[in-house]
Design an enzyme around this catalytic site. Structure first.
Site, short mmCIF file in Angstrom:
data_model
loop_
_atom_site.label_atom_id
_atom_site.label_comp_id
_atom_site.label_asym_id
_atom_site.label_seq_id
_atom_site.Cartn_x
_atom_site.Cartn_y
_atom_site.Cartn_z
CE LYS A 80 -4.55 0.87 0.66
NZ LYS A 80 -5.75 0.13 0.26
N GLY A 180 -23.49 4.46 4.76
CA GLY A 180 -22.60 5.00 3.73
C GLY A 180 -23.02 4.60 2.33
CB VAL A 181 -25.67 5.47 0.07
CG1 VAL A 181 -26.47 4.26 0.50
CG2 VAL A 181 -26.13 6.71 0.82
N GLY A 182 -22.00 5.74 -0.70
CA GLY A 182 -21.06 6.35 -1.65
C GLY A 182 -20.86 5.44 -2.84
CB VAL A 184 -18.70 0.39 -2.29
CG1 VAL A 184 -19.09 -1.08 -2.10
CG2 VAL A 184 -17.29 0.50 -2.86
P1 NAD Z 1 -16.96 6.64 -0.70
O1 NAD Z 1 -16.15 7.72 -0.10
O2 NAD Z 1 -17.40 6.74 -2.11
O3 NAD Z 1 -18.28 6.40 0.19
C1 NAD Z 1 -18.28 6.41 1.57
C2 NAD Z 1 -19.58 7.10 2.00
O4 NAD Z 1 -19.68 7.01 3.42
C3 NAD Z 1 -19.63 8.58 1.64
O5 NAD Z 1 -20.85 8.87 0.98
C4 NAD Z 1 -19.53 9.28 2.99
O6 NAD Z 1 -20.22 10.51 3.03
C5 NAD Z 1 -20.15 8.26 3.91
N1 NAD Z 1 -19.79 8.36 5.31
C6 NAD Z 1 -18.60 8.72 5.88
N2 NAD Z 1 -18.69 8.68 7.23
C7 NAD Z 1 -19.96 8.30 7.52
C8 NAD Z 1 -20.67 8.06 8.73
N3 NAD Z 1 -20.11 8.23 9.92
N4 NAD Z 1 -21.95 7.63 8.65
C9 NAD Z 1 -22.56 7.46 7.45
N5 NAD Z 1 -21.94 7.68 6.27
C10 NAD Z 1 -20.66 8.09 6.31
O7 NAD Z 1 -16.10 5.29 -0.45
P2 NAD Z 1 -16.32 3.89 -1.15
O8 NAD Z 1 -15.36 3.75 -2.27
O9 NAD Z 1 -17.77 3.66 -1.39
O10 NAD Z 1 -15.81 2.91 0.00
C11 NAD Z 1 -16.61 2.62 1.13
C12 NAD Z 1 -15.84 1.73 2.09
O11 NAD Z 1 -15.48 0.51 1.43
C13 NAD Z 1 -14.52 2.33 2.60
O12 NAD Z 1 -14.30 1.91 3.92
C14 NAD Z 1 -13.48 1.71 1.68
O13 NAD Z 1 -12.21 1.64 2.31
C15 NAD Z 1 -14.06 0.33 1.48
N6 NAD Z 1 -13.62 -0.32 0.23
C16 NAD Z 1 -13.85 0.28 -0.96
C17 NAD Z 1 -13.42 -0.36 -2.13
C18 NAD Z 1 -13.68 0.26 -3.49
O14 NAD Z 1 -13.52 -0.43 -4.49
N7 NAD Z 1 -14.09 1.51 -3.56
C19 NAD Z 1 -12.78 -1.59 -2.07
C20 NAD Z 1 -12.59 -2.20 -0.82
C21 NAD Z 1 -13.01 -1.55 0.33
#
Ligand code: NAD
Length: 349
Positions: A80, A180-182, A184
């Protein structure tokens, strides 16, 4: 700052520090283990308060990648990188090019990809200086972004957990609390909705809440309420350390299956979940869809069918983990760690 005696060092093969005065780059690359292949893991950019925080983060994350790739059956090791700085203020093409120079010094022992604070576009800029970058393949389904594959993998894993807990993978009418509806979480929510689940969501970003409510008919709840709902499943898709003494005492869900990395605040929380009768799908097993996608993007030739087929194995891997946990009384997290260690031939305890 200690390195070799750092509590998160865990037999790392290599930790490299790099600075470029001209662009302001200060970065660390950690290579945990390359027994199975070159190390691959994302590049995080974050305004760390100090060097020690950055080192701690990169060490913990790179170790996690060794376990994740081994469990996903990939010929990859774990590594990483972190860039110290605010992605909204300090990210420039010159800084990203300097990161490419840094990657070149490791001669392919570490391959990078997007992570928090970096994007597909950033990876494209880094790739102008080095070939040791993945997640930039324009021919992949989403132009390099691994998030859709992560969501698909979590969905497959969630169904395996439901099957194990209730004897059927039918999600119709199941109540799911999704934090968390980002990138993923939203895609996972969509898949759950299509499968007939009832969604309760929380997010600290109002636009993301509104999108899930409008497009998926989800019920929005506050960031605190999400832990108290009378639901069947809890899917953490926001941040780490979400499963701790306080939240575990409140959760009513019987299954936890979500995308977040490092969901357990401490390893002992896996036992707290087991003792409460909650089936926990270990985070690095269920969220491996993204690394699987990024691995294939590195190959000269592959089909989308191969990627999907590989992501689908997350379901059977989890079934094995659940079964072994039932048989041995160990937690699902402990079983996953042991299986991964068997696969990469690692972990000197
Ligand atoms: P992202 O930033 O697109 O989405 C995360 C969402 O969580 C955002 O909308 C944010 O506003 C929200 N959030 C933050 N703190 C919060 C809280 N306290 N309560 C409610 N919502 C909250 O990130 P992502 O790419 O969707 O990743 C989500 C998680 O999955 C992360 O922990 C990331 O490390 C993990 N992950 C992602 C991937 C990938 O391919 N993107 C792969 C493996 C793991």
């Amino acid at each position: 700052m200690s390195v070799f005696s750092h509590s998160a060092y865990d037999n790392h093969e290599q930790v490299a520090f790099y600075s470029d005065a001209k662009s302001g780059l200060r970065a660390i690359i950690a290579i945990h283990n390359t027994n199975l292949g070159p190390s691959l893991g994302g590049c995080r950019m974050w305004p760390y308060v100090d060097d020690n925080e950055a080192l701690n983060d990169v060490l913990r994350l790179s170790r996690g990648m060794t376990y994740k790739s081994a469990m996903a059956g990939l010929k990859l090791g774990g590594g990483k990188s972190v860039i110290i700085g605010d992605p909204h203020q300090h990210k420039t093409p010159a800084l990203l090019h300097a990161m490419g120079d840094f990657l070149n010094t490791l001669n392919g022992r570490y391959i990078t990809a997007e992570d928090s604070g970096t994007s597909v576009e950033d990876m494209k800029i880094i790739s102008e200086n080095t070939k040791n970058v993945s997640g930039v393949n324009a021919h992949s389904v989403h132009g390099g972004d691994p998030s859709p594959s992560t969501a698909s993998g979590v969905f497959v894993g969630l169904k395996a957990a439901v099957q194990h807990r209730w004897g059927s993978a039918d999600l119709k009418g199941m109540k799911v609390a999704l934090q968390g509806v980002g990138n993923v979480g939203f895609r996972l929510a969509k898949l759950l909705k299509e499968a007939g689940a009832e969604l309760f969501i929380s997010d600290i970003f109002t636009d993301n809440v509104n999108r899930a409510v409008t497009e998926l008919g989800a019920t929005a709840v506050s960031s605190e309420e999400i832990f108290d709902l009378d639901v069947d499943l809890f899917a953490p898709c926001a941040m780490g350390a979400v499963l701790n003494d306080e939240t575990i005492a409140r959760l009513q869900a019987k299954v936890i299956a979500g995308a977040s990395n490092n969901q357990l605040a401490e390893p002992r929380h896996a036992a707290s979940l087991r003792d409460k009768g909650i089936l926990y799908a270990p985070d690095y097993v269920i969220n491996a869809g993204g690394i699987i996608d990024v691995y294939y993007q590195q190959q000269s030739e592959y089909t989308l069918g191969q990627v999907t087929e590989h992501i689908d194995t997350i379901g059977s891997t989890l079934q094995e983990v659940f079964q072994r946990a039932d048989e041995t009384g160990a937690t699902t997290a402990e079983v996953a760690d042991r299986v991964a260690e068997e696969r990469f031939g690692g972990a000197i305890h």
